[in-house]
Design a protein around this motif. Sequence first.
Motif, PDB file in Angstrom:
ATOM      1  N   LYS A 120       7.728  32.374  69.084  1.00  0.00           N
ATOM      2  CA  LYS A 120       8.309  31.082  68.592  1.00  0.00           C
ATOM      3  C   LYS A 120       8.149  30.327  69.659  1.00  0.00           C
ATOM      4  O   LYS A 120       7.568  30.779  71.122  1.00  0.00           O
ATOM      5  CB  LYS A 120       9.945  31.245  68.825  1.00  0.00           C
ATOM      6  CG  LYS A 120      11.044  31.587  68.098  1.00  0.00           C
ATOM      7  CD  LYS A 120      11.824  31.897  67.963  1.00  0.00           C
ATOM      8  CE  LYS A 120      12.725  32.258  66.786  1.00  0.00           C
ATOM      9  NZ  LYS A 120      14.527  32.721  66.637  1.00  0.00           N
ATOM     10  N   GLY A 121       7.559  29.581  69.437  1.00  0.00           N
ATOM     11  CA  GLY A 121       7.056  27.710  70.038  1.00  0.00           C
ATOM     12  C   GLY A 121       7.017  26.681  69.759  1.00  0.00           C
ATOM     13  O   GLY A 121       8.158  26.005  68.707  1.00  0.00           O
ATOM     14  N   GLY A 122       6.861  25.789  70.703  1.00  0.00           N
ATOM     15  CA  GLY A 122       6.731  24.420  70.578  1.00  0.00           C
ATOM     16  C   GLY A 122       6.162  23.672  69.081  1.00  0.00           C
ATOM     17  O   GLY A 122       4.961  24.542  69.703  1.00  0.00           O
ATOM     18  N   TYR A 123       5.975  22.760  68.969  1.00  0.00           N
ATOM     19  CA  TYR A 123       4.973  21.878  67.063  1.00  0.00           C
ATOM     20  C   TYR A 123       5.155  20.436  67.901  1.00  0.00           C
ATOM     21  O   TYR A 123       6.291  19.977  68.147  1.00  0.00           O
ATOM     22  CB  TYR A 123       5.743  21.873  66.440  1.00  0.00           C
ATOM     23  CG  TYR A 123       5.011  21.952  65.127  1.00  0.00           C
ATOM     24  CD1 TYR A 123       4.510  22.969  64.644  1.00  0.00           C
ATOM     25  CD2 TYR A 123       5.595  20.294  65.234  1.00  0.00           C
ATOM     26  CE1 TYR A 123       3.255  21.884  63.613  1.00  0.00           C
ATOM     27  CE2 TYR A 123       4.674  20.068  63.811  1.00  0.00           C
ATOM     28  CZ  TYR A 123       3.671  20.243  63.263  1.00  0.00           C
ATOM     29  OH  TYR A 123       2.773  20.094  62.173  1.00  0.00           O
ATOM     30  N   GLY A 124       4.415  19.635  67.682  1.00  0.00           N
ATOM     31  CA  GLY A 124       4.056  18.556  67.826  1.00  0.00           C
ATOM     32  C   GLY A 124       2.225  18.104  67.767  1.00  0.00           C
ATOM     33  O   GLY A 124       1.572  18.492  67.036  1.00  0.00           O
ATOM     34  N   ALA A 125       2.261  17.128  66.971  1.00  0.00           N
ATOM     35  CA  ALA A 125       1.623  16.229  66.415  1.00  0.00           C
ATOM     36  C   ALA A 125       1.628  14.576  66.553  1.00  0.00           C
ATOM     37  O   ALA A 125       2.452  14.628  66.848  1.00  0.00           O
ATOM     38  CB  ALA A 125       1.907  17.170  64.781  1.00  0.00           C
ATOM     39  N   LEU A 126       0.247  14.564  67.040  1.00  0.00           N
ATOM     40  CA  LEU A 126      -0.438  13.537  67.189  1.00  0.00           C
ATOM     41  C   LEU A 126      -0.959  12.512  65.788  1.00  0.00           C
ATOM     42  O   LEU A 126      -1.432  13.163  65.657  1.00  0.00           O
ATOM     43  CB  LEU A 126      -0.451  12.650  68.413  1.00  0.00           C
ATOM     44  CG  LEU A 126      -0.196  12.710  69.301  1.00  0.00           C
ATOM     45  CD1 LEU A 126      -0.899  12.251  70.656  1.00  0.00           C
ATOM     46  CD2 LEU A 126       1.181  11.711  69.120  1.00  0.00           C
ATOM     47  N   GLY A 127      -0.913  11.223  65.181  1.00  0.00           N
ATOM     48  CA  GLY A 127      -1.813  10.876  63.956  1.00  0.00           C
ATOM     49  C   GLY A 127      -1.466   9.784  63.815  1.00  0.00           C
ATOM     50  O   GLY A 127      -0.398   9.025  64.016  1.00  0.00           O
ATOM     51  N   ALA A 128      -2.211   9.162  62.340  1.00  0.00           N
ATOM     52  CA  ALA A 128      -2.408   7.907  62.073  1.00  0.00           C
ATOM     53  C   ALA A 128      -2.623   7.737  60.499  1.00  0.00           C
ATOM     54  O   ALA A 128      -2.967   8.618  60.178  1.00  0.00           O
ATOM     55  CB  ALA A 128      -3.450   6.960  62.464  1.00  0.00           C
ATOM     56  N   ARG A 129      -2.073   6.667  60.102  1.00  0.00           N
ATOM     57  CA  ARG A 129      -2.197   6.148  58.679  1.00  0.00           C
ATOM     58  C   ARG A 129      -2.984   4.957  58.494  1.00  0.00           C
ATOM     59  O   ARG A 129      -1.972   4.368  58.673  1.00  0.00           O
ATOM     60  CB  ARG A 129      -0.622   6.571  57.789  1.00  0.00           C
ATOM     61  CG  ARG A 129      -1.051   6.126  56.494  1.00  0.00           C
ATOM     62  CD  ARG A 129       0.080   7.367  55.418  1.00  0.00           C
ATOM     63  NE  ARG A 129       0.433   8.362  55.907  1.00  0.00           N
ATOM     64  CZ  ARG A 129       1.302   8.978  55.667  1.00  0.00           C
ATOM     65  NH1 ARG A 129       1.921   8.483  54.969  1.00  0.00           N
ATOM     66  NH2 ARG A 129       0.806  10.350  55.224  1.00  0.00           N
ATOM     67  N   TYR A 130      -3.732   5.105  57.825  1.00  0.00           N
ATOM     68  CA  TYR A 130      -4.228   4.157  56.830  1.00  0.00           C
ATOM     69  C   TYR A 130      -4.059   3.394  55.685  1.00  0.00           C
ATOM     70  O   TYR A 130      -4.646   4.637  54.583  1.00  0.00           O
ATOM     71  CB  TYR A 130      -5.720   3.631  58.149  1.00  0.00           C
ATOM     72  CG  TYR A 130      -6.149   1.970  58.009  1.00  0.00           C
ATOM     73  CD1 TYR A 130      -5.770   1.165  58.050  1.00  0.00           C
ATOM     74  CD2 TYR A 130      -7.148   1.882  56.396  1.00  0.00           C
ATOM     75  CE1 TYR A 130      -6.406  -0.459  58.800  1.00  0.00           C
ATOM     76  CE2 TYR A 130      -7.289   1.107  56.244  1.00  0.00           C
ATOM     77  CZ  TYR A 130      -6.839  -0.624  57.370  1.00  0.00           C
ATOM     78  OH  TYR A 130      -8.275  -1.541  56.994  1.00  0.00           O
ATOM     79  N   LYS A 131      -3.354   2.108  55.496  1.00  0.00           N
ATOM     80  CA  LYS A 131      -3.442   2.448  53.893  1.00  0.00           C
ATOM     81  C   LYS A 131      -4.632   1.204  53.137  1.00  0.00           C
ATOM     82  O   LYS A 131      -4.646  -0.038  54.203  1.00  0.00           O
ATOM     83  CB  LYS A 131      -2.106   1.177  54.229  1.00  0.00           C
ATOM     84  CG  LYS A 131      -1.647   0.838  52.679  1.00  0.00           C
ATOM     85  CD  LYS A 131      -0.084   0.194  52.779  1.00  0.00           C
ATOM     86  CE  LYS A 131       0.232  -0.265  51.170  1.00  0.00           C
ATOM     87  NZ  LYS A 131       1.487  -1.078  51.685  1.00  0.00           N
ATOM     88  N   ARG A 143      -3.141  18.331  66.007  1.00  0.00           N
ATOM     89  CA  ARG A 143      -1.509  19.395  65.948  1.00  0.00           C
ATOM     90  C   ARG A 143      -1.039  20.811  66.704  1.00  0.00           C
ATOM     91  O   ARG A 143      -2.596  20.747  66.673  1.00  0.00           O
ATOM     92  CB  ARG A 143      -0.865  19.352  65.228  1.00  0.00           C
ATOM     93  CG  ARG A 143      -1.712  20.626  64.081  1.00  0.00           C
ATOM     94  CD  ARG A 143      -0.302  20.865  62.648  1.00  0.00           C
ATOM     95  NE  ARG A 143      -1.793  21.389  61.488  1.00  0.00           N
ATOM     96  CZ  ARG A 143      -2.093  21.043  60.536  1.00  0.00           C
ATOM     97  NH1 ARG A 143      -2.404  19.616  60.275  1.00  0.00           N
ATOM     98  NH2 ARG A 143      -2.445  22.289  59.567  1.00  0.00           N
ATOM     99  N   THR A 144      -0.575  21.450  67.962  1.00  0.00           N
ATOM    100  CA  THR A 144      -0.620  22.550  68.447  1.00  0.00           C
ATOM    101  C   THR A 144       0.557  22.744  67.801  1.00  0.00           C
ATOM    102  O   THR A 144       1.429  23.024  67.857  1.00  0.00           O
ATOM    103  CB  THR A 144      -0.354  22.162  69.408  1.00  0.00           C
ATOM    104  OG1 THR A 144      -0.717  23.431  70.454  1.00  0.00           O
ATOM    105  CG2 THR A 144       0.701  21.119  70.125  1.00  0.00           C
ATOM    106  N   ASN A 145       0.797  24.244  67.544  1.00  0.00           N
ATOM    107  CA  ASN A 145       1.387  25.277  67.055  1.00  0.00           C
ATOM    108  C   ASN A 145       2.073  26.231  68.168  1.00  0.00           C
ATOM    109  O   ASN A 145       0.642  27.629  68.210  1.00  0.00           O
ATOM    110  CB  ASN A 145       1.052  25.974  65.658  1.00  0.00           C
ATOM    111  CG  ASN A 145       2.693  25.968  65.283  1.00  0.00           C
ATOM    112  OD1 ASN A 145       3.653  26.845  65.524  1.00  0.00           O
ATOM    113  ND2 ASN A 145       2.488  26.496  64.272  1.00  0.00           N
ATOM    114  N   GLY A 146       2.424  26.179  69.123  1.00  0.00           N
ATOM    115  CA  GLY A 146       3.054  27.084  69.963  1.00  0.00           C
ATOM    116  C   GLY A 146       3.363  28.661  69.623  1.00  0.00           C
ATOM    117  O   GLY A 146       2.420  28.989  70.169  1.00  0.00           O
ATOM    118  N   SER A 147       3.624  28.490  68.878  1.00  0.00           N
ATOM    119  CA  SER A 147       4.236  30.225  67.881  1.00  0.00           C
ATOM    120  C   SER A 147       3.115  31.014  67.848  1.00  0.00           C
ATOM    121  O   SER A 147       3.183  32.036  67.856  1.00  0.00           O
ATOM    122  CB  SER A 147       5.764  29.762  66.538  1.00  0.00           C
ATOM    123  OG  SER A 147       5.192  29.295  65.866  1.00  0.00           O
TER     124      SER A 147
END
Length: 167
Positions: A120-131, A143-147
């Motif tokens: 088990k671990g932390g999950y995090g992401a940063l992103g952008a969407r352009y329409k 993104r990062t998946n600590g698990s």
Amino acid sequence: TANPNDRQFTGFRTDPRLVIGYAFNNYLALETGYSHLRDEGFHKIDPYSPIERAVAAGPLGAKSHTTYLAAKITVPVSERLTAYGKLGIAQSTVTNDGFATEQQAKRRRDGGVFAGETSKGGYGALGARYKLNDRATLNGEVRTNGSANKFRASNASAVQGSVGFGF
């Protein structure tokens, strides 16, 4: 192990992934996802990779997956551009696929992993969407998946880009 991309994009494959969520409003959502632990997304097949050859050959003696649950906060930057962040928890599991004995699976293991291990671990992401217009978007995410770190998985951290089309 036929892949539908074989007809459209010869020499490429994609790994299955499922992401669903619920948007409470334009700014806050809850998201959950599932993917194979060695998920590489849409990628060129490397004929010299033992993993690609094993996937094409069938069972590996171990199966694995990762799941996550995260809150997603979206912030409008302009009329067409939005930025978002995700923060949550992830769980990754490796189990015997039933096609190999314990000894065979231990010989095939990668990085000291065998059946029944969970992380088990932390999950995090940063992103952008352009329409681009009312029905098309460009997306980018880090993104990062600590698990998944324990298993040295392909998707422990990733950069992903996509194009979205709506109907």
